[in-house]
Design a protein around this motif. Sequence first.
Motif, PDB file in Angstrom:
ATOM      1  N   ASP A  40     106.348  89.872  19.898  1.00  0.00           N
ATOM      2  CA  ASP A  40     107.188  90.222  21.048  1.00  0.00           C
ATOM      3  C   ASP A  40     107.502  91.715  21.064  1.00  0.00           C
ATOM      4  O   ASP A  40     107.548  92.338  22.140  1.00  0.00           O
ATOM      5  N   GLN A  41     107.726  92.299  19.897  1.00  0.00           N
ATOM      6  CA  GLN A  41     108.002  93.735  19.825  1.00  0.00           C
ATOM      7  C   GLN A  41     106.784  94.553  20.253  1.00  0.00           C
ATOM      8  O   GLN A  41     106.897  95.531  20.989  1.00  0.00           O
ATOM      9  N   VAL A  42     105.613  94.142  19.806  1.00  0.00           N
ATOM     10  CA  VAL A  42     104.379  94.831  20.177  1.00  0.00           C
ATOM     11  C   VAL A  42     104.113  94.683  21.668  1.00  0.00           C
ATOM     12  O   VAL A  42     103.799  95.661  22.368  1.00  0.00           O
ATOM     13  N   ARG A  49     103.824  97.664  24.502  1.00  0.00           N
ATOM     14  CA  ARG A  49     102.606  97.846  25.300  1.00  0.00           C
ATOM     15  C   ARG A  49     102.905  97.726  26.792  1.00  0.00           C
ATOM     16  O   ARG A  49     102.318  98.440  27.602  1.00  0.00           O
ATOM     17  N   ASP A  50     103.823  96.829  27.137  1.00  0.00           N
ATOM     18  CA  ASP A  50     104.206  96.697  28.538  1.00  0.00           C
ATOM     19  C   ASP A  50     104.866  97.977  29.056  1.00  0.00           C
ATOM     20  O   ASP A  50     104.833  98.252  30.263  1.00  0.00           O
ATOM     21  N   ARG A  51     105.462  98.757  28.148  1.00  0.00           N
ATOM     22  CA  ARG A  51     106.050 100.048  28.528  1.00  0.00           C
ATOM     23  C   ARG A  51     105.023 101.179  28.478  1.00  0.00           C
ATOM     24  O   ARG A  51     105.370 102.339  28.667  1.00  0.00           O
ATOM     25  N   GLY A  52     103.772 100.829  28.201  1.00  0.00           N
ATOM     26  CA  GLY A  52     102.716 101.832  28.190  1.00  0.00           C
ATOM     27  C   GLY A  52     102.562 102.573  26.888  1.00  0.00           C
ATOM     28  O   GLY A  52     101.842 103.578  26.831  1.00  0.00           O
ATOM     29  N   ALA A  75      97.790  96.099  17.162  1.00  0.00           N
ATOM     30  CA  ALA A  75      98.080  95.189  16.050  1.00  0.00           C
ATOM     31  C   ALA A  75      96.896  94.281  15.775  1.00  0.00           C
ATOM     32  O   ALA A  75      96.107  93.978  16.666  1.00  0.00           O
ATOM     33  N   GLU A  76      96.839  93.856  14.528  1.00  0.00           N
ATOM     34  CA  GLU A  76      95.850  92.876  14.084  1.00  0.00           C
ATOM     35  C   GLU A  76      96.575  91.636  13.579  1.00  0.00           C
ATOM     36  O   GLU A  76      97.751  91.696  13.182  1.00  0.00           O
ATOM     37  N   THR A  77      95.876  90.520  13.599  1.00  0.00           N
ATOM     38  CA  THR A  77      96.298  89.360  12.836  1.00  0.00           C
ATOM     39  C   THR A  77      95.137  88.949  11.947  1.00  0.00           C
ATOM     40  O   THR A  77      94.094  89.617  11.923  1.00  0.00           O
TER      41      THR A  77
END
Length: 460
Positions: free
Chosen positions: A246-248, A252-255, A260-262
Amino acid sequence: MSLLIKGARVVTAADDYIADVYVADDTVTTIGAQLDIPADQVIDAAGCYLLPGGVDPHTHLGFDQGSTITSDDYATGTVAAAFGGTTTVVNFAQQRRGQHLRAAIDDGLAAAQGKAVIDYAQHIVITDLAAGSLDQIDELAAEGVTSIKMFMAYPGQLMVDDATMFQVLERAGQVGSLCCIHAENGPVIDVLVRRALAEGRTNPSWHGRTRPELAEAEATHRAIALAEMAESPVYFVHLSCAEALDQVTGARDRGRPVFAETCPHYLFLDSSVYDDESFDTAKYVLTPPLRPARHQADLWRGLRTDDLQVVSTDHCPFCLNGQKTIGANDFSMIPNGGPGIEHRLQLLYSGGVVAGHVSLRRMVDVFATTPARLFGMYPRKGTIAVGSDADFVVFDPNGSTTISAATHHMNVDYSLYEGWRLTGAVRTVVAAGRAIVDNGVFVGKHGAGRYIARDASGQP
């Protein structure tokens, strides 16, 4: 040396078509329908996918964790990677306290010399911002070491403070390097660990119980804020839970340039393994720990929507007997990490593509293309195109793979996926224009792997 691959279904992150592929020496020179070109070797790939060789940007080969060293070095680890269709790894060179960054990289390169069977690059792990270290980041970037790892966990061992992280992020952004962050709130976790041990909670199941999702989410939020203040991109390794994702996603939604990887173990395994109070649970002492199964749907969604860009392995193997047993009476002493370098492709295909979680082209993207791009190796790596390195996987979608410690090539005495039968099988692996795995037989050569000096991070 020339090579002609005939009749393959060529699948990249962007394309899916039937073609022949011709290689001169170590480079793709011609792609076309029904090529009639003499070649030293011809591979009939009819009925198979031809995929770009995998790029695994998160491996710990010969990694010193203090009490012991990972059981795979470059010799065994890169052979196992090859059997799984990975033809390039980015391994970690760890700075000792006060050590010049160049010396740490030199140590890492020496460890690979004469051993690696596939190509390799190096991240630098910064543990200490000694005098002159910021200028050394510039020097390494100019020489092709364009990624930096920092830990927010393991106080007193690997963890850097926020001031150090901010300064490194700032300088890295200025020279085109990408900072990779292990995001967990290490000091809070240490309090939880000490409390558990004081209550007599010593068995391995308490590893997962003392590293909550919020410790990862808080650290992810804090690192994003530091990167934004530093005006730098940031990349999170081994993201494991919805709260951190959610933080990532929000950033990203803010540009913001946040990536990130999983890892396969977070996509396919869950925290129910910690319900076992026996020492066998030490197999799953890895960091971050496995999470409740509810997180898996969020991770797959993140891969589909590009909020997660990469699936790496975080291959950090320690044998259960003789290494994990260091913590037989104290779970906090168990070496953290698990094996996985050999089966990333097979797991992603069977559990991702066949199961309907991701498309075939998206699988190629997270397995090869985006890691090559983010870590400065694209289009040399991560695709099949004229001028690219001739690194390929001939993958049989109608074959099958059974995972077992008795047959895998990793130098470790257990598998996280013991007995799993997967759809699809690696048939042939080509690295630098030469077959190194052919029908389940290793035909490569130790020392043939090349060191890759990388360009600046090619952020999408």
